[in-house]
Design a protein around this motif. Structure first.
Motif, PDB file in Angstrom:
ATOM      1  N   PHE A   5     -23.651 -14.896 -42.929  1.00 46.46           N
ATOM      2  CA  PHE A   5     -22.659 -15.787 -43.681  1.00 46.46           C
ATOM      3  C   PHE A   5     -21.582 -16.230 -42.631  1.00 46.46           C
ATOM      4  CE2 PHE A   5     -23.519 -13.255 -46.729  1.00 46.46           C
ATOM      5  CZ  PHE A   5     -24.243 -14.490 -48.183  1.00 46.46           C
ATOM      6  N   LEU A   6     -22.105 -18.080 -42.662  1.00 42.03           N
ATOM      7  CA  LEU A   6     -21.306 -19.109 -41.421  1.00 42.03           C
ATOM      8  C   LEU A   6     -20.386 -19.478 -42.426  1.00 42.03           C
ATOM      9  CD1 LEU A   6     -23.752 -19.957 -38.799  1.00 42.03           C
ATOM     10  CD2 LEU A   6     -22.289 -17.590 -38.748  1.00 42.03           C
ATOM     11  N   THR A   7     -19.675 -19.565 -42.066  1.00 38.68           N
ATOM     12  CA  THR A   7     -17.922 -20.084 -42.535  1.00 38.68           C
ATOM     13  C   THR A   7     -17.118 -21.212 -41.771  1.00 38.68           C
ATOM     14  OG1 THR A   7     -16.679 -19.098 -42.455  1.00 38.68           O
ATOM     15  CG2 THR A   7     -18.176 -18.200 -44.891  1.00 38.68           C
ATOM     16  N   GLY A   8     -16.533 -22.368 -42.407  1.00 39.90           N
ATOM     17  CA  GLY A   8     -15.851 -23.599 -41.735  1.00 39.90           C
ATOM     18  C   GLY A   8     -16.299 -24.404 -42.232  1.00 39.90           C
ATOM     19  N   TYR A   9     -15.214 -25.502 -41.865  1.00 38.32           N
ATOM     20  CA  TYR A   9     -15.128 -26.907 -42.087  1.00 38.32           C
ATOM     21  C   TYR A   9     -16.227 -27.553 -42.161  1.00 38.32           C
ATOM     22  CZ  TYR A   9     -12.965 -30.777 -43.466  1.00 38.32           C
ATOM     23  OH  TYR A   9     -11.559 -32.129 -44.579  1.00 38.32           O
ATOM     24  N   MET A  10     -16.304 -28.717 -42.412  1.00 41.55           N
ATOM     25  CA  MET A  10     -17.088 -29.350 -42.175  1.00 41.55           C
ATOM     26  C   MET A  10     -16.759 -29.884 -40.908  1.00 41.55           C
ATOM     27  SD  MET A  10     -16.545 -32.223 -45.119  1.00 41.55           S
ATOM     28  CE  MET A  10     -15.105 -32.211 -45.983  1.00 41.55           C
ATOM     29  N   GLY A  11     -18.479 -30.202 -40.312  1.00 42.43           N
ATOM     30  CA  GLY A  11     -18.565 -30.526 -38.909  1.00 42.43           C
ATOM     31  C   GLY A  11     -18.571 -29.222 -37.593  1.00 42.43           C
ATOM     32  N   ALA A  12     -18.269 -27.968 -38.246  1.00 38.55           N
ATOM     33  CA  ALA A  12     -18.009 -26.807 -37.180  1.00 38.55           C
ATOM     34  C   ALA A  12     -18.796 -26.715 -36.835  1.00 38.55           C
ATOM     35  CB  ALA A  12     -17.350 -25.941 -38.158  1.00 38.55           C
ATOM     36  N   GLY A  13     -20.506 -26.298 -37.070  1.00 41.48           N
ATOM     37  CA  GLY A  13     -21.435 -26.360 -37.001  1.00 41.48           C
ATOM     38  C   GLY A  13     -21.899 -25.555 -37.450  1.00 41.48           C
ATOM     39  N   LYS A  14     -22.024 -25.414 -38.486  1.00 43.19           N
ATOM     40  CA  LYS A  14     -22.669 -24.291 -39.628  1.00 43.19           C
ATOM     41  C   LYS A  14     -24.010 -24.622 -39.681  1.00 43.19           C
ATOM     42  CE  LYS A  14     -19.797 -25.330 -42.830  1.00 43.19           C
ATOM     43  NZ  LYS A  14     -18.873 -26.269 -42.512  1.00 43.19           N
ATOM     44  N   GLY A 154     -16.351 -24.555 -30.745  1.00 42.59           N
ATOM     45  CA  GLY A 154     -16.656 -25.960 -30.153  1.00 42.59           C
ATOM     46  C   GLY A 154     -17.472 -26.580 -29.160  1.00 42.59           C
ATOM     47  N   TYR A 155     -17.946 -25.972 -28.826  1.00 41.26           N
ATOM     48  CA  TYR A 155     -19.461 -26.479 -27.365  1.00 41.26           C
ATOM     49  C   TYR A 155     -20.474 -25.946 -28.402  1.00 41.26           C
ATOM     50  CZ  TYR A 155     -14.871 -24.784 -24.878  1.00 41.26           C
ATOM     51  OH  TYR A 155     -13.581 -24.738 -24.976  1.00 41.26           O
ATOM     52  N   LEU A 156     -21.116 -27.526 -28.962  1.00 39.90           N
ATOM     53  CA  LEU A 156     -22.482 -27.179 -29.959  1.00 39.90           C
ATOM     54  C   LEU A 156     -22.942 -28.538 -29.619  1.00 39.90           C
ATOM     55  CD1 LEU A 156     -21.934 -25.953 -33.294  1.00 39.90           C
ATOM     56  CD2 LEU A 156     -22.622 -24.841 -31.485  1.00 39.90           C
ATOM     57  N   GLU A 157     -22.342 -30.046 -27.844  1.00 38.94           N
ATOM     58  CA  GLU A 157     -22.704 -31.448 -28.182  1.00 38.94           C
ATOM     59  C   GLU A 157     -23.883 -30.943 -27.286  1.00 38.94           C
ATOM     60  OE1 GLU A 157     -20.393 -32.335 -29.931  1.00 38.94           O
ATOM     61  OE2 GLU A 157     -19.320 -30.715 -30.004  1.00 38.94           O
ATOM     62  N   SER A 158     -24.985 -29.841 -26.742  1.00 36.42           N
ATOM     63  CA  SER A 158     -25.883 -29.752 -25.810  1.00 36.42           C
ATOM     64  C   SER A 158     -26.890 -29.268 -26.665  1.00 36.42           C
ATOM     65  CB  SER A 158     -25.869 -30.201 -25.173  1.00 36.42           C
ATOM     66  OG  SER A 158     -25.264 -29.126 -24.070  1.00 36.42           O
ATOM     67  N   ARG A 159     -28.070 -29.411 -26.126  1.00 37.10           N
ATOM     68  CA  ARG A 159     -28.884 -28.029 -26.378  1.00 37.10           C
ATOM     69  C   ARG A 159     -28.909 -26.621 -25.906  1.00 37.10           C
ATOM     70  NH1 ARG A 159     -34.679 -30.427 -26.972  1.00 37.10           N
ATOM     71  NH2 ARG A 159     -35.192 -28.363 -25.858  1.00 37.10           N
ATOM     72  N   SER A 160     -28.317 -27.323 -24.447  1.00 39.00           N
ATOM     73  CA  SER A 160     -27.667 -25.477 -23.833  1.00 39.00           C
ATOM     74  C   SER A 160     -26.193 -25.426 -24.582  1.00 39.00           C
ATOM     75  CB  SER A 160     -27.101 -26.054 -21.799  1.00 39.00           C
ATOM     76  OG  SER A 160     -26.571 -26.976 -21.386  1.00 39.00           O
ATOM     77  N   GLN A 161     -25.632 -26.306 -24.645  1.00 37.28           N
ATOM     78  CA  GLN A 161     -24.126 -25.509 -24.995  1.00 37.28           C
ATOM     79  C   GLN A 161     -24.228 -24.803 -26.676  1.00 37.28           C
ATOM     80  OE1 GLN A 161     -21.112 -27.946 -25.883  1.00 37.28           O
ATOM     81  NE2 GLN A 161     -20.397 -28.765 -23.838  1.00 37.28           N
ATOM     82  N   ILE A 162     -25.491 -25.401 -27.003  1.00 36.21           N
ATOM     83  CA  ILE A 162     -25.977 -24.352 -28.412  1.00 36.21           C
ATOM     84  C   ILE A 162     -26.841 -23.346 -28.570  1.00 36.21           C
ATOM     85  CG2 ILE A 162     -27.136 -24.906 -30.358  1.00 36.21           C
ATOM     86  CD1 ILE A 162     -26.877 -27.823 -30.693  1.00 36.21           C
ATOM     87  N   SER A 163     -27.432 -22.861 -27.315  1.00 30.68           N
ATOM     88  CA  SER A 163     -28.261 -21.778 -26.793  1.00 30.68           C
ATOM     89  C   SER A 163     -27.350 -21.007 -25.633  1.00 30.68           C
ATOM     90  CB  SER A 163     -29.768 -21.874 -26.277  1.00 30.68           C
ATOM     91  OG  SER A 163     -29.295 -22.846 -24.909  1.00 30.68           O
ATOM     92  N   GLU A 164     -25.630 -21.373 -25.163  1.00 31.52           N
ATOM     93  CA  GLU A 164     -24.677 -20.413 -24.570  1.00 31.52           C
ATOM     94  C   GLU A 164     -24.047 -19.945 -25.878  1.00 31.52           C
ATOM     95  OE1 GLU A 164     -21.375 -19.387 -24.166  1.00 31.52           O
ATOM     96  OE2 GLU A 164     -21.581 -21.739 -24.788  1.00 31.52           O
ATOM     97  N   SER A 165     -23.604 -20.856 -27.155  1.00 33.30           N
ATOM     98  CA  SER A 165     -23.195 -20.334 -28.313  1.00 33.30           C
ATOM     99  C   SER A 165     -23.870 -19.474 -28.719  1.00 33.30           C
ATOM    100  CB  SER A 165     -22.298 -21.565 -29.186  1.00 33.30           C
ATOM    101  OG  SER A 165     -21.972 -22.367 -28.711  1.00 33.30           O
ATOM    102  N   VAL A 166     -25.552 -19.306 -29.150  1.00 34.44           N
ATOM    103  CA  VAL A 166     -25.918 -18.531 -30.206  1.00 34.44           C
ATOM    104  C   VAL A 166     -25.762 -17.293 -29.023  1.00 34.44           C
ATOM    105  CG1 VAL A 166     -28.680 -17.675 -30.109  1.00 34.44           C
ATOM    106  CG2 VAL A 166     -28.033 -19.746 -30.466  1.00 34.44           C
ATOM    107  N   GLN A 167     -25.820 -17.102 -27.926  1.00 29.61           N
ATOM    108  CA  GLN A 167     -25.796 -15.953 -26.914  1.00 29.61           C
ATOM    109  C   GLN A 167     -24.240 -15.229 -27.197  1.00 29.61           C
ATOM    110  OE1 GLN A 167     -28.307 -14.326 -26.326  1.00 29.61           O
ATOM    111  NE2 GLN A 167     -29.518 -16.179 -26.676  1.00 29.61           N
ATOM    112  N   ARG A 168     -23.157 -15.969 -27.418  1.00 26.13           N
ATOM    113  CA  ARG A 168     -21.676 -15.428 -27.100  1.00 26.13           C
ATOM    114  C   ARG A 168     -21.051 -15.369 -29.523  1.00 26.13           C
ATOM    115  NH1 ARG A 168     -17.600 -19.361 -27.983  1.00 26.13           N
ATOM    116  NH2 ARG A 168     -19.229 -20.664 -28.125  1.00 26.13           N
ATOM    117  N   LEU A 169     -22.541 -15.819 -30.153  1.00 28.50           N
ATOM    118  CA  LEU A 169     -22.073 -14.925 -31.391  1.00 28.50           C
ATOM    119  C   LEU A 169     -23.020 -13.885 -31.604  1.00 28.50           C
ATOM    120  CD1 LEU A 169     -21.569 -15.943 -34.346  1.00 28.50           C
ATOM    121  CD2 LEU A 169     -23.403 -16.904 -34.682  1.00 28.50           C
TER     122      LEU A 169
END
Ligand SMILES: Nc1ncnc2c1ncn2[C@@H]1O[C@H](COP(=O)(O)OP(=O)(O)O)[C@@H](O)[C@H]1O
Ligand SMILES: O=C(O)C1=C[C@@H](OP(=O)(O)O)[C@@H](O)[C@H](O)C1
Ligand SMILES: [Mg+2]
Length: 175
Positions: A5-14, A154-169
């Protein structure tokens, strides 16, 4: 079995991160807001207007319990989901919970341009929005902080940031 379950405020990127993470893990993705919209054939905005928030929160809880029974799923909750009833306890009891922790300045930047779909933010000026975010985070923090994991989204502003975040998660969850 994966139930996250991903939680967090609106706009957090859930929604953004949840979708990408589920794809990476090869499991179905459920966005609780979308699930509710499909079930009731209405937008979240319409449900808020027609029923009022209290009634929306009840159906949100019911739908959470429904998706909480699915096996192998990544669920993006709504920003308010953890803050009503025993929803946080429920999620902790049946899956892994992650709080997407994002600085209010970043939330402000994201929500400024994406507030139309979010009934709670309707009609706010920039100044109102900024104050509203800071105060809401303050009130909601005690609920969000009950999540098992905390993740910097805080880093979801581009495709590469999103895939980096996925790996970090993935690393954070040991998956
Ligand atoms: N495809 C994308 N490319 C770049 N940035 C995006 C993309 N999708 C979303 N974002 C950014 O991520 C923010 C988080 O949105 P969202 O996932 O809807 O958050 P939540 O579901 O937590 O409310 C968006 O406002 C936007 O700034
Ligand atoms: O924070 C909230 O109370 C809400 C967040 C929204 O979800 P997102 O966090 O995905 O925008 C949606 O459930 C509804 O508008 C209420
Ligand atoms: Mg969302």
């Amino acid at each position: 079995m994966i139930r996250i379950f991903l939680t967090g405020y609106m706009g957090a990127g859930k929604t953004t991160l949840g979708k990408a993470f589920a794809r990476e893990m090869n499991v179905p993705f459920i966005d609780l807001d979308w699930y509710i919209e499909e079930r009731f054939h209405k937008s979240i905005r319409e449900l808020f207007t027609e029923r009022g928030e209290a009634s929306f929160r009840e159906l949100e809880r019911n739908m959470l319990h429904e998706v909480g029974e699915f096996e192998d799923v990544v669920v993006s909750t709504g920003g308010g989901t953890p803050c009503f009833f025993d929803n946080m306890e429920y999620m902790n009891g049946c899956g892994q919970t992650v709080f997407l922790d994002v600085h209010p300045d970043i939330l402000f930047r994201r929500l400024r341009v994406a507030k139309q779909q979010r009934p709670i933010l309707q009609g706010k000026t920039d100044e109102d929005l900024r104050t509203f975010i800071v105060e809401a985070l303050d009130k909601r923090e005690p609920f969000y902080s009950q999540a098992r994991y905390r993740f910097d989204a805080g880093y979801l502003e581009s495709r590469s940031q999103i895939s980096e975040s996925v790996q970090r998660l993935r690393q954070l969850l040991g998956l």
